[in-house]
Write a protein that holds these residues in place. Structure first.
Motif, PDB file in Angstrom:
ATOM      1  N   PHE A   1      10.461  -1.818 -12.786  1.00 38.76           N
ATOM      2  CA  PHE A   1       9.671  -2.856 -12.127  1.00 38.76           C
ATOM      3  C   PHE A   1      10.177  -3.164 -10.719  1.00 38.76           C
ATOM      4  CE2 PHE A   1       8.226  -3.805 -16.472  1.00 38.76           C
ATOM      5  CZ  PHE A   1       6.854  -3.825 -16.228  1.00 38.76           C
ATOM      6  N   THR A   2      11.398  -2.802 -10.405  1.00 42.47           N
ATOM      7  CA  THR A   2      11.830  -2.902  -9.004  1.00 42.47           C
ATOM      8  C   THR A   2      11.036  -1.917  -8.154  1.00 42.47           C
ATOM      9  OG1 THR A   2      14.068  -3.579  -9.644  1.00 42.47           O
ATOM     10  CG2 THR A   2      13.778  -2.689  -7.429  1.00 42.47           C
ATOM     11  N   ILE A   3      10.800  -0.727  -8.706  1.00 47.67           N
ATOM     12  CA  ILE A   3      10.018   0.280  -7.986  1.00 47.67           C
ATOM     13  C   ILE A   3       8.540  -0.101  -7.962  1.00 47.67           C
ATOM     14  CG2 ILE A   3       9.312   2.699  -7.939  1.00 47.67           C
ATOM     15  CD1 ILE A   3      12.005   3.350  -9.301  1.00 47.67           C
ATOM     16  N   VAL A   4       8.006  -0.471  -9.131  1.00 44.75           N
ATOM     17  CA  VAL A   4       6.587  -0.826  -9.217  1.00 44.75           C
ATOM     18  C   VAL A   4       6.295  -2.080  -8.399  1.00 44.75           C
ATOM     19  CG1 VAL A   4       4.759  -1.597 -10.780  1.00 44.75           C
ATOM     20  CG2 VAL A   4       6.269   0.279 -11.458  1.00 44.75           C
ATOM     21  N   GLY A   5       7.181  -3.092  -8.504  1.00 43.96           N
ATOM     22  CA  GLY A   5       6.972  -4.325  -7.763  1.00 43.96           C
ATOM     23  C   GLY A   5       7.041  -4.147  -6.262  1.00 43.96           C
ATOM     24  N   ASP A   6       7.573  -3.018  -5.841  1.00 43.22           N
ATOM     25  CA  ASP A   6       7.633  -2.713  -4.420  1.00 43.22           C
ATOM     26  C   ASP A   6       6.261  -2.343  -3.877  1.00 43.22           C
ATOM     27  OD1 ASP A   6       9.259  -2.511  -2.148  1.00 43.22           O
ATOM     28  OD2 ASP A   6       9.243  -0.331  -2.287  1.00 43.22           O
ATOM     29  N   PHE A   7       5.351  -1.884  -4.765  1.00 37.39           N
ATOM     30  CA  PHE A   7       4.044  -1.403  -4.331  1.00 37.39           C
ATOM     31  C   PHE A   7       2.887  -2.260  -4.829  1.00 37.39           C
ATOM     32  CE2 PHE A   7       6.832   2.268  -4.246  1.00 37.39           C
ATOM     33  CZ  PHE A   7       6.543   2.830  -3.026  1.00 37.39           C
ATOM     34  N   ILE A   8       3.085  -2.997  -5.921  1.00 39.27           N
ATOM     35  CA  ILE A   8       2.002  -3.787  -6.503  1.00 39.27           C
ATOM     36  C   ILE A   8       2.444  -5.240  -6.571  1.00 39.27           C
ATOM     37  CG2 ILE A   8       0.384  -3.989  -8.436  1.00 39.27           C
ATOM     38  CD1 ILE A   8       1.035  -1.206  -9.263  1.00 39.27           C
TER      39      ILE A   8
ATOM     40  N   LEU B   1       6.374  -6.576   0.567  1.00 37.49           N
ATOM     41  CA  LEU B   1       5.344  -7.361   1.242  1.00 37.49           C
ATOM     42  C   LEU B   1       5.905  -8.633   1.877  1.00 37.49           C
ATOM     43  CD1 LEU B   1       2.402  -7.917   1.936  1.00 37.49           C
ATOM     44  CD2 LEU B   1       2.139  -8.953  -0.319  1.00 37.49           C
ATOM     45  N   VAL B   2       6.709  -9.392   1.133  1.00 37.12           N
ATOM     46  CA  VAL B   2       7.220 -10.662   1.646  1.00 37.12           C
ATOM     47  C   VAL B   2       8.158 -10.426   2.833  1.00 37.12           C
ATOM     48  CG1 VAL B   2       8.667 -12.648   1.095  1.00 37.12           C
ATOM     49  CG2 VAL B   2       6.937 -11.891  -0.527  1.00 37.12           C
ATOM     50  N   LEU B   3       9.031  -9.430   2.712  1.00 39.65           N
ATOM     51  CA  LEU B   3       9.948  -9.119   3.811  1.00 39.65           C
ATOM     52  C   LEU B   3       9.181  -8.612   5.026  1.00 39.65           C
ATOM     53  CD1 LEU B   3      12.967  -9.069   4.531  1.00 39.65           C
ATOM     54  CD2 LEU B   3      13.006  -6.679   3.800  1.00 39.65           C
ATOM     55  N   LEU B   4       8.141  -7.823   4.780  1.00 36.46           N
ATOM     56  CA  LEU B   4       7.323  -7.308   5.875  1.00 36.46           C
ATOM     57  C   LEU B   4       6.629  -8.448   6.611  1.00 36.46           C
ATOM     58  CD1 LEU B   4       6.229  -4.711   7.235  1.00 36.46           C
ATOM     59  CD2 LEU B   4       4.343  -4.782   5.596  1.00 36.46           C
ATOM     60  N   MET B   5       6.049  -9.382   5.849  1.00 38.91           N
ATOM     61  CA  MET B   5       5.372 -10.525   6.468  1.00 38.91           C
ATOM     62  C   MET B   5       6.364 -11.399   7.222  1.00 38.91           C
ATOM     63  SD  MET B   5       2.154 -10.429   6.048  1.00 38.91           S
ATOM     64  CE  MET B   5       1.812 -12.120   6.522  1.00 38.91           C
ATOM     65  N   ALA B   6       7.537 -11.646   6.628  1.00 41.32           N
ATOM     66  CA  ALA B   6       8.538 -12.496   7.280  1.00 41.32           C
ATOM     67  C   ALA B   6       8.990 -11.883   8.606  1.00 41.32           C
ATOM     68  CB  ALA B   6       9.726 -12.707   6.350  1.00 41.32           C
ATOM     69  N   SER B   7       9.185 -10.568   8.630  1.00 37.68           N
ATOM     70  CA  SER B   7       9.625  -9.920   9.868  1.00 37.68           C
ATOM     71  C   SER B   7       8.559 -10.032  10.954  1.00 37.68           C
ATOM     72  CB  SER B   7       9.968  -8.453   9.601  1.00 37.68           C
ATOM     73  OG  SER B   7       8.816  -7.731   9.200  1.00 37.68           O
ATOM     74  N   LYS B   8       7.284  -9.964  10.559  1.00 41.23           N
ATOM     75  CA  LYS B   8       6.212 -10.100  11.538  1.00 41.23           C
ATOM     76  C   LYS B   8       6.124 -11.528  12.069  1.00 41.23           C
ATOM     77  CE  LYS B   8       4.823  -5.861  11.520  1.00 41.23           C
ATOM     78  NZ  LYS B   8       5.011  -5.028  12.732  1.00 41.23           N
ATOM     79  N   PHE B   9       6.308 -12.501  11.175  1.00 38.63           N
ATOM     80  CA  PHE B   9       6.210 -13.895  11.591  1.00 38.63           C
ATOM     81  C   PHE B   9       7.269 -14.256  12.628  1.00 38.63           C
ATOM     82  CE2 PHE B   9       3.897 -15.007   7.491  1.00 38.63           C
ATOM     83  CZ  PHE B   9       2.688 -15.224   8.149  1.00 38.63           C
ATOM     84  N   VAL B  10       8.491 -13.769  12.435  1.00 39.86           N
ATOM     85  CA  VAL B  10       9.580 -14.138  13.356  1.00 39.86           C
ATOM     86  C   VAL B  10       9.755 -13.123  14.487  1.00 39.86           C
ATOM     87  CG1 VAL B  10      10.799 -15.416  11.568  1.00 39.86           C
ATOM     88  CG2 VAL B  10      11.324 -13.004  11.915  1.00 39.86           C
ATOM     89  N   GLY B  11       8.960 -12.051  14.464  1.00 39.70           N
ATOM     90  CA  GLY B  11       8.968 -11.111  15.572  1.00 39.70           C
ATOM     91  C   GLY B  11      10.169 -10.192  15.637  1.00 39.70           C
ATOM     92  N   VAL B  12      10.661  -9.754  14.493  1.00 40.00           N
ATOM     93  CA  VAL B  12      11.760  -8.787  14.475  1.00 40.00           C
ATOM     94  C   VAL B  12      11.303  -7.518  13.777  1.00 40.00           C
ATOM     95  CG1 VAL B  12      13.488 -10.624  14.431  1.00 40.00           C
ATOM     96  CG2 VAL B  12      12.711  -9.615  12.282  1.00 40.00           C
TER      97      VAL B  12
END
Length: 224
Positions: free
Chosen positions: A104-111, A157-168
């Motif tokens: 589920f670490t792998i699956v949760g990475d995509f779904i 997804l959450v890390l991707l969104m957070a990086s976009k929000f803070v511009g890094v």
């Protein structure tokens, strides 16, 4: 006020997370901007366009994840994976949980977590029965693992969104999240090998939820 609206509204049951977000946006538009910076009203069209661009990022990834989830469900992948895990781990609860965490670490990475739970519920039920694992214990391990998957690359997804929000860059956010990875992994290992961490409070607050029952002779609570 925004943290109060978001956290307070959700935790008190006044709002769903989506409704809390809408109320927070209304608070910004009709209270904060007019009172603190009225000139910013002229920039609102740009803000809306920027919000649409940011929102398109998770929509693309969620669309791909849903397609992958549909394919997995159509091919009955959950049942196949369940048979593979039980053939490797046997009936050992710890081995089953460790393999499930890896999966589920792998699956949760995509779904996303909710579609993952729906798609893989037959697998979870089968593994719970095979290892004679308490369903509440299994549920906590599953949810914690799926939350961990939301910040692991390459999807995260959450890390991707957070990086976009803070511009890094995503790579910078990934390095900064390494201590959080350690916390997640330690937590998951502890709740796998020490289920009382999870079950202690439910057994005292709502014992029936973890399989406890009232003794017909003494009237006390018996927990298996």
């Amino acid at each position: 006020m925004i943290p109060i609206i978001l956290l307070g509204g959700i935790l008190t049951g006044w709002f769903t997370p989506t409704e809390a977000g809408v109320v927070a946006v209304c608070w910004i538009l009709f209270v904060i901007i007019p009172s603190l910076n009225p000139r910013h009203i002229l920039h609102l069209p740009y803000d809306f366009c920027l919000a649409g661009l940011i929102f398109s990022l998770p929509l693309i990834t969620i669309g791909a994840a849903n397609a992958f989830g549909w394919l997995l469900a159509y091919l009955r992948g959950a049942i196949v994976i369940s048979d593979a895990i039980t053939s490797i781990a046997g009936n050992d609860a710890h081995n089953i949980l460790l393999l499930m965490v890896l999966l589920f670490t792998i699956v949760g990475d995509f779904i996303e977590p909710v579609p993952t739970i729906i798609i893989f519920m037959p697998l979870v039920n089968a593994l719970t029965a095979a290892g004679k694992i308490n369903p509440v214990h299994m549920g906590v391990v599953l949810i914690t693992t799926l939350a961990f998957g939301l910040i692991t690359p390459p999807y995260g997804l959450v890390l991707l969104m957070a990086s976009k929000f803070v511009g890094v860059r995503f790579s910078q956010a990934l390095r900064a999240a390494l201590p959080i990875y350690a916390v997640f992994l330690i937590t998951i290992v502890l709740i796998i090998f020490f289920p009382e961490i999870v079950l202690w409070l439910p057994r005292r607050v709502l014992p029936q939820s973890v399989g406890c029952f009232t003794s017909p002779t003494t009237g006390g609570i018996i927990c298996p």
